[in-house]
Write an enzyme that holds these catalytic residues in place. Structure first.
Site, mmCIF file in Angstrom:
data_model
loop_
_atom_site.group_PDB
_atom_site.id
_atom_site.type_symbol
_atom_site.label_atom_id
_atom_site.label_comp_id
_atom_site.label_asym_id
_atom_site.label_seq_id
_atom_site.Cartn_x
_atom_site.Cartn_y
_atom_site.Cartn_z
ATOM 1 N N ASN A 110 3.771 6.460 -10.802
ATOM 2 C CA ASN A 110 2.213 5.587 -11.444
ATOM 3 C C ASN A 110 0.872 5.498 -10.570
ATOM 4 O OD1 ASN A 110 0.797 4.814 -13.524
ATOM 5 N ND2 ASN A 110 0.525 3.105 -12.071
ATOM 6 N N SER B 68 0.576 13.379 -13.507
ATOM 7 C CA SER B 68 -0.296 14.922 -13.017
ATOM 8 C C SER B 68 -1.183 14.027 -14.073
ATOM 9 C CB SER B 68 0.484 16.072 -13.684
ATOM 10 O OG SER B 68 -0.707 17.102 -13.831
ATOM 11 N N ASP C 49 0.813 -1.458 -0.312
ATOM 12 C CA ASP C 49 0.175 -0.149 -0.211
ATOM 13 C C ASP C 49 0.684 0.892 0.335
ATOM 14 O OD1 ASP C 49 -1.637 1.713 0.602
ATOM 15 O OD2 ASP C 49 -2.241 0.993 2.406
ATOM 16 N N THR D 130 -9.034 3.348 -19.294
ATOM 17 C CA THR D 130 -8.165 2.647 -18.054
ATOM 18 C C THR D 130 -9.574 2.299 -16.976
ATOM 19 O OG1 THR D 130 -7.639 4.240 -16.794
ATOM 20 C CG2 THR D 130 -5.926 3.045 -18.526
ATOM 21 N N LYS E 124 -3.095 16.376 -8.116
ATOM 22 C CA LYS E 124 -2.092 16.595 -9.024
ATOM 23 C C LYS E 124 -1.890 17.653 -9.471
ATOM 24 C CE LYS E 124 -2.550 11.640 -10.658
ATOM 25 N NZ LYS E 124 -1.355 11.011 -10.510
ATOM 26 N N TYR F 138 -9.162 15.434 -7.340
ATOM 27 C CA TYR F 138 -8.343 14.405 -8.242
ATOM 28 C C TYR F 138 -7.289 15.768 -8.738
ATOM 29 C CZ TYR F 138 -6.792 11.552 -12.216
ATOM 30 O OH TYR F 138 -5.574 11.605 -12.838
#
Lengths: 235, 98
Positions: A81, A132, A54, A181, A150, A146
């Site tokens: 990533n 980012s 984690d 994804t 970033k 989010y």
């Protein structure tokens, strides 16, 4: 495969999506890849080492990097990533969700950068690539937490680039557009199409688009490229 | 060898590691009252980072534990434990006894 001369890459979030694609790509290029994710990985390759970690847990991350140092004695590339997203109107976003996003995207990136730099500085060489998103420059509605996280990653990238410069470690970031994804599986087509319409190049991104930018940043010849954020799609 | 002796040895070895990267006329001497930062120190900020990381790594390897030298408590203390070799050794001894 000679672990003394073969480049060592550590990629976070390799169980799926971009992380898995990056790991498979670099394994094909003949490097040793250490991957991690909370779950197991489907990657089977003699040069792939998976750790169930984690990334928000400082102690677990420290164990992972200590393992890298003791096993290989060095680390050439870190690709940060691993990340999560939540797309909701701010009014409907619980604080716990914001906290989780900040922990995974900002805190984990910071811890991994810090631990990677400790190993990289011994060889006076290192490449760090953070993630980012185009949600930052586009100020996307519904992605407050989010995008803010970033933005944090981008600032982290620029400041760490300065702090690590004296160790010959470059720190850069790539900002992908939407890519098919799991991260965006619950986002409706209308929202995705509206986002694509704001890009200069109006299409979904691909894994290859991301790999192309990461390749540029990690190239040995890119030793004069640091503190940069490259967005895909002409954003 | 007592824990304090072990820690002093680790710090001394880390000094030697740092000296390997310095010019012959600019070597650091090792004794308990050596200042690690401030006006009286020969170390710049990067030297201090390198020294503390070398110590952290040696503690992990020699004592076979997971250890982070710069924790929140260390950074928030009024009198920094990283001031001299002696204060650093005192701090490490307390942290490792936990």
């Amino acid at each position: 495969m000679n672990p003394v001369t073969t480049p060592i890459y550590l990629i976070t979030g390799t169980s799926k999506g971009i992380g898995e694609a990056l790991a498979n790509y670099y394994l094909q290029q003949g490097v040793i890849v250490v991957g991690c994710s909370r779950s197991h990985s489907n990657i089977e390759h003699e040069s792939y080492y998976h750790h169930s970690v984690d990334v928000t847990d400082e102690q677990s991350v420290k164990h992972l990097f200590t393992w890298v140092r003791k096993t290989f004695g060095r680390l050439d590339v870190l690709i940060n990533n691993a990340g999560i997203a939540a797309m909701n109107h701010a009014i409907l976003t619980p604080a716990s969700s914001v906290e989780r996003i900040l922990q995974t995207n900002v805190l984990a990136s910071f811890i991994c950068c810090r631990e990677a730099a400790k190993i990289m500085k011994k060889k006076a060489f290192g490449r760090i690539v953070n993630f980012s998103t185009v949600a930052v420059p586009l100020n996307l509605e519904g992605e407050a937490a989010y995008a803010a996280s970033k933005s944090g990653v981008e600032t982290l990238t620029r400041v760490l680039a300065r702090e690590f410069a004296e160790f010959n470690i470059t720190v850069n970031a790539v900002g992908p557009t939407p890519i098919q994804t799991e991260l965006i599986k619950n986002v409706g087509d209308d929202k995705i199409n509206a986002l694509l319409a704001r890009q200069t190049l109006k299409r979904m991104g691909t894994f290859d688009d991301v790999i192309n930018v990461v390749n540029f940043f990690v190239d040995e010849k890119s030793d004069f490229i640091s503190a940069q954020v490259v967005y895909l799609g002409g954003v | 060898m007592s824990m304090r002796e072990t820690l002093l040895s680790i710090i001394e070895q880390s000094f030697e590691e740092l000296n390997d990267t310095r010019e012959p006329g600019n070597l650091l001497s090792f004794h308990p009252e050596v200042a690690l930062y401030g006006a009286n120190s020969s170390l710049d900020s990067v030297d201090l980072v390198n020294l503390l990381l070398a110590i952290e790594e040696r503690i992990e390897d020699e004592l076979d534990i997971s250890f982070t030298i710069a924790n929140e408590k260390a950074l928030s203390q009024k009198n920094s434990p990283f001031k001299t070799v002696k204060s650093l050794c005192d701090y490490l001894q307390i942290e490792l006894a936990k």
